[in-house]
Each structure stands twice: as C-alpha cells, then as structure tokens.
Design an enzyme around this catalytic site. Structure first.
Site, PDB file in Angstrom:
ATOM      1  CD  GLU A   1       0.805   6.587   8.823  1.00 45.55           C
ATOM      2  OE1 GLU A   1       1.640   5.962   9.497  1.00 45.55           O
ATOM      3  OE2 GLU A   1       1.070   7.085   7.709  1.00 45.55           O
ATOM      4  CG  ASP A   2      -3.430   5.056  11.350  1.00 47.51           C
ATOM      5  OD1 ASP A   2      -2.278   4.620  11.411  1.00 47.51           O
ATOM      6  OD2 ASP A   2      -3.760   6.176  11.766  1.00 47.51           O
TER       7      ASP A   2
END
Length: 737
Positions: free
Chosen positions: A115-116
């Site tokens: 996600e990051d």
C-alpha cells in the site's frame, strides 16, 4: 498504511512502477544506516514471543520479511515521530504474543508495504510464497484513505469480504487498529473520537465474534478513555484504591488451591483482574462495588473432565451462587469460547466469580481464531495449490457466513451500514432445528420470519406460517435455542411479504430481502400491507394468510395468535351493526357498520381509532397500528373511537381480557396458575383447559382486572409459573364489563 503514518517525502505514485531489486534492498538494510548487529535485536521480541508458542518455528522467513519491510519503509515516519517500521513490528509482536503462526506474522510485517511502498504483490509472492501474498493482498484491500465518515460503510464491507475469505486477514487488521489506538493521542481530539467510535461500533464486536478477547478488552479500555474520559478516570481511581490493603480474592484463591490439592486435582489457580470497562459495567449493574468485584478466579486444568471435577469440589466445599452458573463447555459460544462460570461464597461472606477451563480453552478464549493456526494448511502429501478467492474455511463462524451472504444483497451503503451495526449489536446466537434434522444459526431474538429467510432465501416471500415444536405459530413467534421450526410456504410463489414482517425481522438477510421485495412491488403498500381502501366491508381489514400482527399498544409483544388447525387462516371479522358501535367500540360520526381490525386485534384498554373504508364501514385499529400511520401519510385522517361500557358512562380503570397460557403438563399446574392470577388481583370470569396433547396443555382464561395497567404484570406473573412457556392475548377477547 495507518492514519498516523506520514511520509514527508511522498510524491505522486506512478501508474507503472519499476520492478525493485529486493536483494539490493536487503543488502541496504543490512549494511546501510541500520547496523548489521542490530537487525536481530529489532525482531528479537517477535522471535521470542513466537518461539514461546511455536518452539520449532523457522525464523528465517521473519528475518527476511523484516529486512524488506524496514528497507521499504525507510524514510517514512509516524505522526508520533517514530520511524514507520515500528508500526508493523508492533503489530507483529501483538499477534506473536497471541500465538499466531509464522505465515500470519510474515504477512503482518509486510502488511503496509504494497500500500505505501514500491513493493508489489508479485514480488511478495516470489519471495515469501502465495499464502503470504494472499494475506498481504487481503489486508491491503482493507486499507482506507480518510475521506470521512461516509467512507466507513464501503470500507467495512471490504473488511467483511476479506475476513470471510481468510480470518487471518481480520486478525492482522485488529492488531493494526490496536497499535494505532495505543498511539492515538497524537491525533486531533475530534479525529480521536471518530476513530474510537468506529472501533467501538464495528471492530470491537468483530473481535468479540472472532473470539480474540485479548484484543477486544484492550480496545474497549482505549475507546473508554477517549469517549468517556471522566468515567475512565473515575474507574481508574477505583481500581487504584482497591490495590492496597487485604485482598479477599487472594484468601479465596488460597482456599481453592488447598481444596483442589486435597481432592487430587492438578490445577493452576490464578487471580484474573478485570479490565476497566468490565469494572465500569459491574459498577453500573450493582451500584456499589464489592471488594471481590475487581477480579475473578481462573482455574486451569488439563482435561475437559477435570473442569467438571473442579466444579463439583467447589460446589461441595463452598456455598455456590447458583444463579451465576453457566456451562459454556457443553454449549460453546458462537465465537468458540468454552468455560465453566460459577461463583462461590468465601470466608466472611465474600463472593468470588470463578472461571474453569482447560489450558487449550484458555488459549482459544484469549486469542480466538488466531490460536487456531492456518485453517488452510495442507498435509505433506497434498499438492500445494494457490489460494483462491473462495475457500472453505473450517473455522469460519456461522454468523460470518451469513454476513457474507447478505452483504452482497445490500447494494445501498446506508442499508449495509445500518444492518451491519444492528447485527454486530447481537451478542448471543441460538440454534434451531429444521424438520430434516439440519440446523439454522440465528441471533437471539430471531423470529420465524428470520428462520424462513435463513432456510429458503427469497422463496420465503411466499411463507404463510410456521410450526414451532409441532404447534402452528405465526411468523412473528420469537424462537428459542433448541426449537424445531417448520416453515409453511404458499403454492402461489407470486405472493410477497407484508411490511409488518419488518417489525419482527432481526437478521440482515431477512430485512434486506423484505425491503427489496417491497421496493420492487410498491403496490404491496396497498392491499398486501393492509390498505383499508383495498378491503370491502365483508373482509377483515389488512388481514391475509401469514400476515404478522403489527407491533404497538399495551402488551404488543404478546399479541401473537395461533392459526386454526389445518393451516394459517385469516381471522373472522367481528359482527357488525349500524349505530356506530359494535364489540364494545363506539366511533364518532354517522351510523355505519363497525368492526375490529384483524391486523392489530385491538382489545380493551388499548387506545383505538377508526378508519373509514370503502362502503362507509369503519375498522377499528390500535393507534400504533402501521395501517393508521399509512393512512395519515396519504392524507386520510382517522376518526375518533373509544371503548363502550355497559353503564353508558365514560372510561373506567377496569377491563376484561382473555388470555391463553400454553404449558407443559405437570401436577398442581392449574393451582399454581390460578394462584398467580389471584395474586395479581385479577378475577377469573371463566376458564377452560384443553386435553393435553404431546405433554402440552392449553389454558384459556377470561379475567376481570381492577386496573388495566396491571395487564403486563399479570402476563409476566403467569409466564413465571413453572412449566408455562407462553402467555398471549386471545385474538378477539371479551369486551369490558
């Protein structure tokens, strides 16, 4: 990524990301800013906790996952000012302490990388296997950009779907939320409150349903501190004040150890302190706390049989508090919880609550599904296959399967959110039996309407009645644990549910199906739902086979009626006559035929109104009847109505009513029932007792009450008589005297 994470060097992410050299990243993590000898220390707490539960676990994969996570998150900081890698480490430590298996811990370390960071799912799969890839993908789908409260319904819909496919996904999410809640003080107060409310309304009930009590109790305390700081501080002061001085629980624990040792039972006796919310609840329940209310005794043994041996010794050597006994071993809770609960009186009259369970039960009680390991683990001879989106999970609770079914039908986010919260508010599940021997799992308080949709799906639209334990019953009948229910379907599959069914539907599946059908058939709000325009003076208003009596009015919950033998039948209309009065009712206006409505069966002393239908006749309804509200909505004003009394005067406090008591046959039953009636100051005008059928007896009493307000108390008193399992008002009671 958590709402607390912040990357000061964040730049817009490209659609096509270059492939990362994972070996280079690992070398940087080992030889770069983080010293080589510090790598084991960073993961050592996780490794130690993991080995405590899994002594033979291979820690190499955890080390590799940490290397990738640390190098990928390098440069990212939490809002608290800590390096972001501290977050996945903390989440993984929480799960390791609960006993999660290696695959879950590996996915937890990597849960924010896709996600990051620039790491892709394919790279995760190549380095750590398809199982880890599957879990990371599931957690990634749960991650939420903070768009405000409107985004919550869809977020938790995704959460349910991911949880249903693999309960370990939800385990990681719960641990993620716990760590975020521990460090929530860096947020603005209004954001703290919003996150705490969502945690309270959705995540804590989900943790309860997955049996992860260790996470649930800490989340409850953290939410308590944010949403009720005064109550939290008051409770904290009470607990702090109870720590000094003599502890009566310690004395009772010593006596219990001595008793079990002398009986030859090997057991570990511990004092288990209550958490803040538990102390707060006990205080609200009792008003004033006892010295023993700040904790409970926990007795751990080796085998199931030992639990009952401990119980026998405690109840023999101490005075038991019988009302506190519960057996969750013979009948486990819906969230896998097993334990014996009891309470005993110790020296000086101190009462101590006692939990008795095996060590394995204790592990499951604390960690729930986390303690069950990998539910999809394949045997050594089985071919290794990729996880699919639809997998049969042997640990998936029945409530979760039901939620997955109905969430697909709830296309409207608001409907989904409302029904989700209502379902999560249910804290107990019952099991009812079908006539084919199979079972249905339903929330406590579910009715035959819920059973119909649980068993038949949309075919339940044609349901016209039910048999509960062999007796005909209306669809509004509330089911009890262990009941046997047979649903009766009409041959005409084109028929549909009545809007009144919504008053008795407790499950999301039933409510969504009924609402969807009514929305698709707006004409059902007319004749099918009791529109007086559709009924001529010869038919009972808003009455049709299988219709559920409307809620409302005094004792409305007791207005269930039993269909006549041979199948559910509409009630016969009351006799009518001109002059604006019949069956003890007077309506204002010109002389016209008047009858009691079959949909709500008004009886004295219910407050009633009249509705003029086609032909000038008047049907008399309770004021709370949904048909009255619908008439007001379309501009049709009801006419005043009241009960007529023989003396021609105004209202009196007394009333005459007919009650039906159903019970199991036993000696002195009739005497005990009449005594209960007499104690309630009711006079018996007439009584009939039908011949017993299958050990069941049906009593019908016409009673004169001095005060109409005493009717609910009278019915409660009759229900409390041993052997009586239901007391209802007859559909057409006698008029007042």
């Amino acid at each position: 990524m958590s709402a607390e994470a912040a990357d000061p060097a964040a730049v817009p992410r490209r659609r096509s990301r270059p492939r990362i050299d994972l070996r280079r990243l690992g070398r940087v993590a080992l030889l770069g800013p983080v010293a080589r000898d510090r790598l084991p220390a960073a993961i050592s707490h996780v490794a130690e906790a993991h080995r405590a539960h899994h002594p033979d676990a291979d820690l190499a994969i955890l080390h590799r996952a940490y290397v990738l996570a640390e190098s990928s998150h390098r440069g990212q900081m939490r809002k608290s000012g800590e390096p972001y890698i501290t977050h996945p480490l903390a989440v993984t430590l929480i799960l390791a302490e609960l006993g999660a298996e290696t695959t879950t811990l590996t996915a937890s370390l990597l849960h924010d990388t896709v996600e990051d960071t620039e790491v892709t799912l394919d790279q995760v799969g190549e380095q750590f296997g398809e199982e880890v890839r599957y879990l990371v993908d599931g957690v990634t789908k749960l991650e939420k950009v903070d768009y405000g409260a409107a985004a919550e319904p869809e977020t938790f819909r995704k959460m349910l779907v991911a949880t249903g496919n693999d309960v370990r996904v939800m385990s990681i999410k719960l641990a993620d939320r716990l760590h975020n809640m521990r460090t929530l003080t860096v947020m603005r107060p209004e954001k703290q409150a919003r996150i705490a409310k969502v945690t309270r309304d959705v995540l804590i009930p989900l943790a309860e349903r997955l049996g992860v009590q260790a996470l649930k109790t800490e989340l409850e305390d953290l939410v308590f501190a944010i949403l009720d700081p005064e109550g939290y501080e008051e409770t904290r002061a009470l607990i702090a004040g109870a720590t000094g001085g003599e502890d009566p629980l310690s004395a009772i624990a010593g006596n219990v150890r001595t008793t079990l040792r002398e009986a030859g039972i090997t057991a570990e006796v511990l004092i288990r302190p209550r958490h803040f919310v538990s102390v707060h609840r006990v205080r609200r329940k009792r008003g004033e706390l006892r010295p023993t209310d700040f904790g409970r005794l926990l007795v751990l043994v080796g085998e199931d049989a030992d639990c009952y041996a401990v119980l026998g010794e405690l109840h023999t050597c101490f005075t038991p508090v019988v009302s506190e006994f519960k057996d969750f071993i013979a009948a486990p809770k819906f969230n896998l919880y097993q334990s014996l609960h009891t309470a005993v009186v110790g020296p000086g009259g101190a009462v101590a609550e006692v939990l008795i369970r095996t060590h394995r039960m204790h592990k499951v009680a604390e960690a729930g599904v986390v303690a069950l390991g990998n539910p999809y683990a394949q045997g050594p001879a089985a071919p290794q296959t990729e996880p699919s989106d639809e997998r049969a999970d042997p640990t998936r609770p029945g409530w979760l399967s039901r939620l997955l079914d109905w969430q697909e039908s709830a296309t409207d986010p608001d409907t989904f959110w409302t029904t989700l919260r209502a379902d999560l508010a249910q804290d107990r599940e019952i099991t009812v039996f079908r006539t084919d021997g199979r079972t249905l799992g339903l929330p406590a308080g579910a009715s035959c309407v819920d059973a119909a949709y649980a068993q038949h799906g949309e075919r339940a639209h044609a349901c016209i009645g039910a048999r509960v334990n062999g007796r005909l019953a209306t669809l509004s009948t509330v089911l009890s644990d262990g009941d046997t229910v047979q649903l009766l379907l009409a041959q005409d599959t084109a028929s549909g549910p009545s809007p009144e069914w919504l008053d008795h539907a407790r499950t999301p599946a039933a409510r969504i199906a009924i609402t969807g059908w009514l929305t698709a058939h707006p004409e059902a709000a007319g004749p099918e739902a009791g529109d007086p325009e559709a009924s001529g003076p010869e038919a009972p208003d808003s009455e049709r086979p299988g219709a559920v009596p409307a809620a409302g009015g005094a004792g409305a919950a007791d207005d269930r009626t039993e269909p006549a033998p041979g199948g559910p039948q509409p009630a016969a209309p009351a006799r009518t006559r001109s002059g604006g009065s019949t069956s003890g009712v007077v309506v204002d206006g010109p002389d016209s035929p008047t009858r009691l409505a079959g949909c709500c069966t008004p009886v004295p002393p219910d407050e009633v109104v009249g509705i003029v239908i086609r032909g000038g006749a008047v049907t008399v309804h309770r004021q709370e009847c949904p048909a009255v509200a619908r008439m007001r909505e379309i501009g049709r004003a009801p006419v005043a109505a009241r009960w007529r009394h023989e003396d021609g005067g105004g209202d009196t406090a007394g009333c005459r009513v007919t009650l039906v008591a159903e019970s199991f046959g036993r000696p002195r039953l009739l005497a005990d029932l009449t005594e209960a009636i007499a104690t309630a100051d009711a006079a018996i005008v007439s009584a009939t007792v039908e011949p017993p059928s299958e050990q069941r007896v049906r009593h019908t009493y016409t009673l004169q009450l001095p005060d109409a307000a005493g009717l609910p108390a009278l019915m409660r008193a009759m229900r409390e008589v041993a052997g009586v399992y239901d007391v209802t008002r007859a559909q057409h009671p006698a008029a007042t005297g």
